[in-house]
Design an enzyme around this catalytic site. Structure first.
Site, PDB file in Angstrom:
ATOM      1  N   LYS A 106    -102.550  56.693 -54.092  1.00 25.25           N
ATOM      2  CA  LYS A 106    -102.037  57.700 -53.138  1.00 25.25           C
ATOM      3  C   LYS A 106    -103.396  58.562 -52.531  1.00 25.25           C
ATOM      4  CE  LYS A 106     -99.771  62.136 -53.354  1.00 25.25           C
ATOM      5  NZ  LYS A 106    -100.531  63.407 -53.412  1.00 25.25           N
ATOM      6  N   LYS A 153    -107.034  64.622 -51.820  1.00 30.21           N
ATOM      7  CA  LYS A 153    -108.467  64.867 -51.526  1.00 30.21           C
ATOM      8  C   LYS A 153    -109.186  65.120 -53.051  1.00 30.21           C
ATOM      9  CE  LYS A 153    -107.035  69.721 -51.382  1.00 30.21           C
ATOM     10  NZ  LYS A 153    -105.566  69.671 -50.831  1.00 30.21           N
ATOM     11  N   LYS A 193    -102.792  68.786 -63.301  1.00 29.11           N
ATOM     12  CA  LYS A 193    -103.962  69.462 -62.817  1.00 29.11           C
ATOM     13  C   LYS A 193    -104.759  69.927 -63.881  1.00 29.11           C
ATOM     14  CE  LYS A 193    -101.793  70.723 -58.629  1.00 29.11           C
ATOM     15  NZ  LYS A 193    -101.100  72.094 -57.706  1.00 29.11           N
TER      16      LYS A 193
END
Ligand code: ADP
Ligand code: TRP
Length: 320
Positions: free
Chosen positions: A189, A192, A110
């Site tokens: 994969k 969003k 992230k």
């Protein structure tokens, strides 16, 4: 068996979320007591606009209720309506080794994608452990990417129980191998954050145009094709009846069947599968007070369970 899962309200839900998390969790409703919550504390790590957070939280509530969540059987609530989990997070932090968190992929992934490298993001798995342990969950249905967090939860619970006595149930992840990873329109994969997703309740025209843009190889209409490596077929198989999926696979292998036709069939299959959900969602949107009441009632039930665990942990640690 007590089943628990959560989902972040950090954007519109897509069919990867549906097959990887929502559908398995809803199917488990019949097998035991189910807790399902909207992880808005977690979403704070990526959503900084308060209106957006409120809007997306409501959207997730509507999506789940539209897709068949039964609030009588399932305890359905907003994470932040159970503040006990934040206190439990601190108690668990005390037994969480730094190395355990440093090994987690999600923080590295992230921050690499641009999220702020703050303490909340780093400590995210401890909050997730508190979510799971607060309700003495036995089974946690999640996608493969969340498996590590359930393993971290187990480590934390074992460590706590060893030090302070048996307070927590040790949970197991439940991962459906047949639908482990749903591919996005680019074959990666679906996520969003890669903007390669197909929304569950998105605009129909947008859905069609995204399906038409699914990346395929450059074989010509006449060529035989391999269904197993084709994103269009892999998505079609998720929505179509098994006999229809077998028929499409045969057409692929025989040749003379183009990707354009396969994409149209995929669009139709998705539309048919999602139509009842869309109707139900439109009805629910007319009664938002009812949706709010469902979440409040769920939170009351969840708080009772969380309070009980928190009290046990406090006593075990010498706080009460
Ligand atoms: P996103 O990658 O779009 O941000 P999340 O990480 O919020 O999705 O995932 C929410 C839940 O949906 C998790 O349990 C996750 O494992 C599952 N999930 C997300 N994308 C997929 C996918 N492509 N295939 C299967 N499960 C998925
Ligand atoms: N971290 C999960 C996700 O991003 C959401 C989540 C928060 C969760 N707490 C949980 C999932 C507890 C299962 C159990 O998908």
């Amino acid at each position: 068996m007590r089943i628990l899962s959560g989902i972040q309200p950090s954007g519109k839900l897509h069919i990867g979320n549906w097959f990887g998390m929502m559908k398995p969790a809803l199917e488990l409703q019949d097998q035991g007591e189910t807790y399902l919550f909207i992880a808005n504390y977690h979403a704070l790590t990526s959503v900084s606009d308060p209106d957006a957070l409120r809007r997306e939280t409501l959207n997730v509530a509507l999506d789940f209720l539209a897709c068949g969540l039964d609030p009588e059987r399932t305890v359905f609530f907003r994470q932040s309506d159970v503040p006990e989990v934040t206190e439990l997070t601190w108690l668990l932090s005390i037994v969480t080794p730094m190395g355990l968190l440093e090994r987690c992929h999600s923080y590295k992934d992230k921050t690499a994608k641009g999220l702020s490298p703050n303490h909340g993001l780093f400590a995210y798995p401890v909050l997730m452990a508190a979510d799971i342990l607060a309700y003495q969950s036995t089974t946690v249905p999640v996608g493969r990417d969340q498996k590590q967090h359930v393993e971290v939860t187990r480590d934390i619970a074992l460590k706590f129980n060893n030090l302070y006595g048996p307070v927590f149930t040790i949970p197991e992840p439940s991962i459906r191998d047949d639908v482990a990873v749903v591919p996005g329109v680019d074959g990666q994969k679906m996520s969003k954050s890669y903007n390669n997703h197909l929304e569950l309740f998105g605009d129909v025209k947008e859905l069609r145009s995204r399906i038409m843009r699914i990346v395929t190889d450059s074989k010509s209409l006449a060529d035989p094709k391999d269904p197993e490596t084709c994103t269009v077929f892999r998505l079609y198989r998720l929505f179509a009846a098994p006999a229809d999926a077998r028929a499409m696979a045969e057409r692929y292998r025989a040749g003379g069947y183009g990707y354009g036709d396969a994409k149209k069939a995929l669009f139709e299959a998705m539309q048919n599968a999602l139509a009842p959900f869309r109707r139900r969602r439109a009805e629910l949107s007319e009664n938002l007070d009812g949706v709010e009441a469902v979440l409040r009632k769920g939170a009351e039930r969840a708080r009772t369970a969380a309070r009980e665990t928190l009290d046990k942990a406090r006593i075990a640690m010498g706080l009460a």
